[in-house]
Scaffold this active site. Sequence first.
Site, PDB file in Angstrom:
ATOM      1  N   LYS A  35       0.862  -1.288   0.014  1.00  0.00           N
ATOM      2  CA  LYS A  35      -0.007  -0.093  -0.192  1.00  0.00           C
ATOM      3  C   LYS A  35       0.796   1.358   0.068  1.00  0.00           C
ATOM      4  O   LYS A  35       2.475   1.060   0.357  1.00  0.00           O
ATOM      5  CB  LYS A  35      -0.942   0.140   1.251  1.00  0.00           C
ATOM      6  CG  LYS A  35      -0.092   0.054   2.668  1.00  0.00           C
ATOM      7  CD  LYS A  35      -1.289  -0.453   3.816  1.00  0.00           C
ATOM      8  CE  LYS A  35      -0.344  -0.198   5.099  1.00  0.00           C
ATOM      9  NZ  LYS A  35      -1.077  -0.642   6.256  1.00  0.00           N
ATOM     10  N   ARG A 130     -10.860  -0.215  14.623  1.00  0.00           N
ATOM     11  CA  ARG A 130     -10.627   0.735  13.606  1.00  0.00           C
ATOM     12  C   ARG A 130     -11.648   0.008  12.540  1.00  0.00           C
ATOM     13  O   ARG A 130     -12.572   0.692  12.249  1.00  0.00           O
ATOM     14  CB  ARG A 130      -9.284   0.752  12.903  1.00  0.00           C
ATOM     15  CG  ARG A 130      -8.785   2.009  13.043  1.00  0.00           C
ATOM     16  CD  ARG A 130      -7.300   2.035  12.384  1.00  0.00           C
ATOM     17  NE  ARG A 130      -6.657   0.821  11.870  1.00  0.00           N
ATOM     18  CZ  ARG A 130      -5.613   1.016  11.218  1.00  0.00           C
ATOM     19  NH1 ARG A 130      -4.469   1.676  11.616  1.00  0.00           N
ATOM     20  NH2 ARG A 130      -5.023  -0.320  10.641  1.00  0.00           N
ATOM     21  N   TYR A 256      18.155  29.270   9.934  1.00  0.00           N
ATOM     22  CA  TYR A 256      16.933  30.063  10.280  1.00  0.00           C
ATOM     23  C   TYR A 256      16.941  29.878  11.708  1.00  0.00           C
ATOM     24  O   TYR A 256      17.050  28.791  12.376  1.00  0.00           O
ATOM     25  CB  TYR A 256      15.775  29.472   9.649  1.00  0.00           C
ATOM     26  CG  TYR A 256      15.377  29.678   8.165  1.00  0.00           C
ATOM     27  CD1 TYR A 256      15.505  30.912   7.879  1.00  0.00           C
ATOM     28  CD2 TYR A 256      15.198  28.796   7.352  1.00  0.00           C
ATOM     29  CE1 TYR A 256      15.223  31.413   6.387  1.00  0.00           C
ATOM     30  CE2 TYR A 256      15.074  29.021   5.887  1.00  0.00           C
ATOM     31  CZ  TYR A 256      15.148  30.178   5.688  1.00  0.00           C
ATOM     32  OH  TYR A 256      15.119  30.442   4.354  1.00  0.00           O
ATOM     33  N   MET A 304      13.865  24.242   3.558  1.00  0.00           N
ATOM     34  CA  MET A 304      13.029  23.676   2.277  1.00  0.00           C
ATOM     35  C   MET A 304      14.130  22.761   1.617  1.00  0.00           C
ATOM     36  O   MET A 304      13.699  21.716   1.410  1.00  0.00           O
ATOM     37  CB  MET A 304      12.120  24.668   1.753  1.00  0.00           C
ATOM     38  CG  MET A 304      11.662  23.850   0.667  1.00  0.00           C
ATOM     39  SD  MET A 304      10.648  25.258  -0.451  1.00  0.00           S
ATOM     40  CE  MET A 304       9.407  25.796   0.862  1.00  0.00           C
TER      41      MET A 304
HETATM   42  C1  LIG Z   1      -0.195  -1.835   6.810  1.00  0.00           C
HETATM   43  C2  LIG Z   1      -0.868  -3.037   7.306  1.00  0.00           C
HETATM   44  C3  LIG Z   1      -0.165  -4.028   7.391  1.00  0.00           C
HETATM   45  C4  LIG Z   1       1.421  -4.024   7.473  1.00  0.00           C
HETATM   46  O1  LIG Z   1       1.894  -3.529   8.705  1.00  0.00           O
HETATM   47  P1  LIG Z   1       3.373  -3.512   8.954  1.00  0.00           P
HETATM   48  O2  LIG Z   1       3.299  -3.045  10.195  1.00  0.00           O
HETATM   49  O3  LIG Z   1       3.770  -2.562   8.127  1.00  0.00           O
HETATM   50  O4  LIG Z   1       3.862  -4.820   8.737  1.00  0.00           O
HETATM   51  C5  LIG Z   1      -0.764  -5.245   7.725  1.00  0.00           C
HETATM   52  N1  LIG Z   1      -2.166  -5.383   7.922  1.00  0.00           N
HETATM   53  C6  LIG Z   1      -2.983  -4.331   7.622  1.00  0.00           C
HETATM   54  C7  LIG Z   1      -4.626  -4.660   7.535  1.00  0.00           C
HETATM   55  C8  LIG Z   1      -2.399  -3.134   7.129  1.00  0.00           C
HETATM   56  O5  LIG Z   1      -3.116  -2.121   7.057  1.00  0.00           O
END
Ligand SMILES: *Cc1c(COP(=O)(O)O)cnc(C)c1O
Length: 364
Positions: A35, A130, A256, A304
């Site tokens: 993802k 969640r 800065y 930046m």
């Molecule tokens: C992102 C995600 C993972 C992976 O989690 P990591 O901590 O990066 O291994 C696993 N299961 C779900 C449902 C996720 O959203």
Amino acid sequence: MPRPIEALIHTDALAHNLRRVRAAVPDARVWAVIKANAYGHGIERAYAGLRDADGFALLDLDEAERIRALGWRGPVLLLEGAFEARDLELCSRLNLWHVVHHDAQIDWLSRHKTQQAQRVFLKMNSGMNRLGFTPAALRSAWARLDALPQVDEISLMTHFADADGARGIGHQVAAFEAATRDLPGERSLSNSAATLRHAQAAGVSADWVRAGIMSYGSAPDFPEHDIAHWQLRPAMTLRAQLIAVQSLQPGDSVGYGSSFVAEQAMRIGVVACGYADGYPRLCPTDTPVLVDGVRTRTVGRVSMDMITVDLSPVPLAGPGSEVTLWGHGPQDSLLPIDEVAACAGTIGYELMCALAPRVPVRMA
Ligand SMILES: *Cc1c(COP(=O)(O)O)cnc(C)c1O
């Protein structure tokens, strides 16, 4: 010459880390979680290193299309499932498996016209609060799915809130097992932290693990453990060069807000990397950085387009010297992204995902 900054994606490190997942859970199949554009690495580049995974898990439908476009014919799982009824058409067309975590998704399925029944992962909320059905609601959701001709196989999953910390996963595993004991189907429970820390716990590796962050070479439970402990290798390097050097006298300040003031005469290197490249502005003075492979520290505020670093440990460094912000440096030097993230009060995940579009990315 383009501005001297680039990110490198290490295909061999991805493949190594995937082998580490397999070593931790030899009996499980592995979802490589890609993802968020493969945690900032790029779906296409990540695929080159992770193609030995058993499946790819992601959220966005366009990312599912990209992984199919690469020729991947194996399992693809949508971790948040469909966002609207129409999404199921793409699931049918691309043969995507999808998570079902609320009732509307079952309604959409019941109205979906398809030749091919779909595989779903029914998600239980075992305490994360969640996504997912509560234990009390799980059974009727399962029965509804089971009655649909649109649904082929029903697998079961849940997600841990504390796999990386002291509370652990025992309470959630118990809730999941109590609610699913007599339901058939494959199970998927563990993320990276559970895979590394709790693989010995009964039932935890299950049929599928979902390995995200460990595949990219970051320790999910830093600073308790680092990547050396887990034998992981950074899959992303962010590197730049010095574009200027300044000599400070005692009392001179840098950048800065004049937040850093030299106590003695020192040389300062100016690096072609700033927060617009994805380097966290919150990194304070003393954040580790490598110059020509030698560990030193940032001084003053991140701006930046530039950061400033202490050249005291690298007297020969000058304009053109290589600066490693995180990942692999020259002569086998290494700066784990987790150390930089911790200085900014965050985690490696966020830094990888925040690599800015203006940084050119190459495969190493
Ligand atoms: C992102 C995600 C993972 C992976 O989690 P990591 O901590 O990066 O291994 C696993 N299961 C779900 C449902 C996720 O959203």
